[in-house]
Write an enzyme that holds these catalytic residues in place. Structure first.
Site, mmCIF file in Angstrom:
data_model
loop_
_atom_site.group_PDB
_atom_site.id
_atom_site.type_symbol
_atom_site.label_atom_id
_atom_site.label_comp_id
_atom_site.label_asym_id
_atom_site.label_seq_id
_atom_site.Cartn_x
_atom_site.Cartn_y
_atom_site.Cartn_z
ATOM 1 N N ARG A 71 0.841 -1.203 0.000
ATOM 2 C CA ARG A 71 0.000 0.000 0.000
ATOM 3 C C ARG A 71 0.872 1.247 0.000
ATOM 4 O O ARG A 71 2.067 1.202 0.317
ATOM 5 C CB ARG A 71 -0.910 0.015 1.230
ATOM 6 C CG ARG A 71 -0.151 0.096 2.540
ATOM 7 C CD ARG A 71 -1.024 0.508 3.710
ATOM 8 N NE ARG A 71 -0.282 0.385 4.960
ATOM 9 C CZ ARG A 71 0.583 1.267 5.411
ATOM 10 N NH1 ARG A 71 0.862 2.357 4.711
ATOM 11 N NH2 ARG A 71 1.218 1.066 6.554
ATOM 12 N N GLY A 73 2.009 4.986 1.547
ATOM 13 C CA GLY A 73 2.192 5.477 2.908
ATOM 14 C C GLY A 73 3.341 4.814 3.631
ATOM 15 O O GLY A 73 4.108 4.034 3.056
ATOM 16 N N LYS A 74 3.454 5.153 4.919
ATOM 17 C CA LYS A 74 4.556 4.652 5.740
ATOM 18 C C LYS A 74 4.051 3.599 6.717
ATOM 19 O O LYS A 74 3.403 2.659 6.311
ATOM 20 C CB LYS A 74 5.245 5.826 6.421
ATOM 21 C CG LYS A 74 5.893 6.778 5.404
ATOM 22 C CD LYS A 74 6.798 7.810 6.059
ATOM 23 C CE LYS A 74 7.462 8.673 4.992
ATOM 24 N NZ LYS A 74 8.396 9.667 5.586
ATOM 25 N N HIS A 78 -2.417 -1.805 13.355
ATOM 26 C CA HIS A 78 -3.771 -2.355 13.313
ATOM 27 C C HIS A 78 -3.988 -3.257 14.519
ATOM 28 O O HIS A 78 -3.061 -3.945 14.964
ATOM 29 C CB HIS A 78 -3.995 -3.178 12.044
ATOM 30 C CG HIS A 78 -3.807 -2.416 10.774
ATOM 31 N ND1 HIS A 78 -4.431 -1.214 10.518
ATOM 32 C CD2 HIS A 78 -3.054 -2.684 9.669
ATOM 33 C CE1 HIS A 78 -4.090 -0.780 9.320
ATOM 34 N NE2 HIS A 78 -3.247 -1.650 8.784
ATOM 35 N N SER A 138 -6.531 6.565 9.367
ATOM 36 C CA SER A 138 -5.375 6.527 8.465
ATOM 37 C C SER A 138 -5.815 6.045 7.088
ATOM 38 O O SER A 138 -6.822 5.345 6.954
ATOM 39 C CB SER A 138 -4.302 5.592 9.026
ATOM 40 O OG SER A 138 -3.904 6.006 10.317
ATOM 41 N N LEU A 139 -5.037 6.417 6.069
ATOM 42 C CA LEU A 139 -5.395 6.082 4.690
ATOM 43 C C LEU A 139 -4.150 5.680 3.918
ATOM 44 O O LEU A 139 -3.122 6.352 3.980
ATOM 45 C CB LEU A 139 -6.082 7.281 4.032
ATOM 46 C CG LEU A 139 -6.711 7.086 2.653
ATOM 47 C CD1 LEU A 139 -7.883 8.044 2.479
ATOM 48 C CD2 LEU A 139 -5.712 7.306 1.533
ATOM 49 N N GLY A 140 -4.256 4.566 3.197
ATOM 50 C CA GLY A 140 -3.170 4.136 2.332
ATOM 51 C C GLY A 140 -3.718 3.304 1.189
ATOM 52 O O GLY A 140 -4.383 2.294 1.429
ATOM 53 N N GLY A 151 -6.891 0.728 1.676
ATOM 54 C CA GLY A 151 -7.965 1.651 2.032
ATOM 55 C C GLY A 151 -7.723 2.460 3.282
ATOM 56 O O GLY A 151 -6.726 3.172 3.376
ATOM 57 N N CYS A 169 2.709 6.823 10.176
ATOM 58 C CA CYS A 169 2.574 7.456 8.854
ATOM 59 C C CYS A 169 3.635 8.520 8.618
ATOM 60 O O CYS A 169 3.452 9.439 7.816
ATOM 61 C CB CYS A 169 1.171 8.031 8.666
ATOM 62 S SG CYS A 169 -0.098 6.758 8.648
#
Length: 203
Positions: A71, A73-74, A78, A138-140, A151, A169
């Site tokens: 994905r 991002g960094k 989770h 968060s989003l990636g 997502g 991130c």
């Protein structure tokens, strides 16, 4: 003629490796007629490092597994109590740019939170959704052959402490979650509202 429908799958609590394998297979093998899908899932505790991240973003692992992801991002974290929203959309078919898709995704979160009187917003150059200068979602994403996968991750009622073990991130924003703002809300009610907002925007 293409009808804008979307299938929402509730996957429960699953290992991230299994879900990502299924998601990659779905994206690679999907055809022009394959319906778009949204997968809702929770994962066991895990750090994931996106294509822009490195292990240097892990300050202390504390025996939490670390997995590299394709994905954008960094690094992020989770765990159960966080709602993961995997967005499997054919952008060409919906005539969406990547930028427009990201805005729609963020607006789903903002609208969902607004339904519970939580004011949230986006920040330029920092993907995700924020509340009171803290990150709540968060989003990636990744795009392959015009189709999105991966997502968003909405913090609802989880242990936030492991975010202190990483540079989430790649920025210094503190994390927050729904339960810290509205203690009486439950995971199920928020998920049902989010599903309603997804259908409003994508169907």
């Amino acid at each position: 003629m293409y009808k804008k429908n979307i299938k929402i799958r509730n996957l429960g609590l699953r290992r991230i490796q299994d879900v990502c394998s299924s998601m990659n297979d779905f994206t690679i093998t999907r055809k022009i007629s394959t319906p778009d899908e949204i997968w809702l899932v929770q994962h066991y505790p895990v750090f994931t490092i996106g294509v822009s991240g490195t292990k240097h973003d892990v300050l202390v692992s504390n025996n939490i597994p670390i997995i590299f992801s394709n994905r954008g991002g960094k690094i992020t974290y989770h765990a159960p109590g966080q709602l993961i929203i995997y967005v499997l959309i054919n952008l060409f078919r919906r005539k969406l740019t990547v930028r427009r898709l990201i805005l729609l995704m963020q607006n789903i979160i903002i609208s969902t939170l607004k339904s519970f009187s939580i004011d949230s917003y986006i920040l330029n150059n920092f993907p995700g959704v924020y509340v009171n200068n803290k990150k709540i979602c968060s989003l990636g994403l990744r795009i392959r052959n015009g189709c999105s996968f991966h997502g968003m991750a909405l913090n609802i009622n989880m242990d936030l402490l492991p975010f202190e073990y990483i540079n989430p991130c790649g920025n210094s924003f503190k994390m927050t979650q729904v339960i810290d703002i509205k203690p009486n809300l439950c995971f199920k009610i928020i998920k049902l509202m989010l599903m309603h907002k997804i259908r409003e925007i994508f169907s």
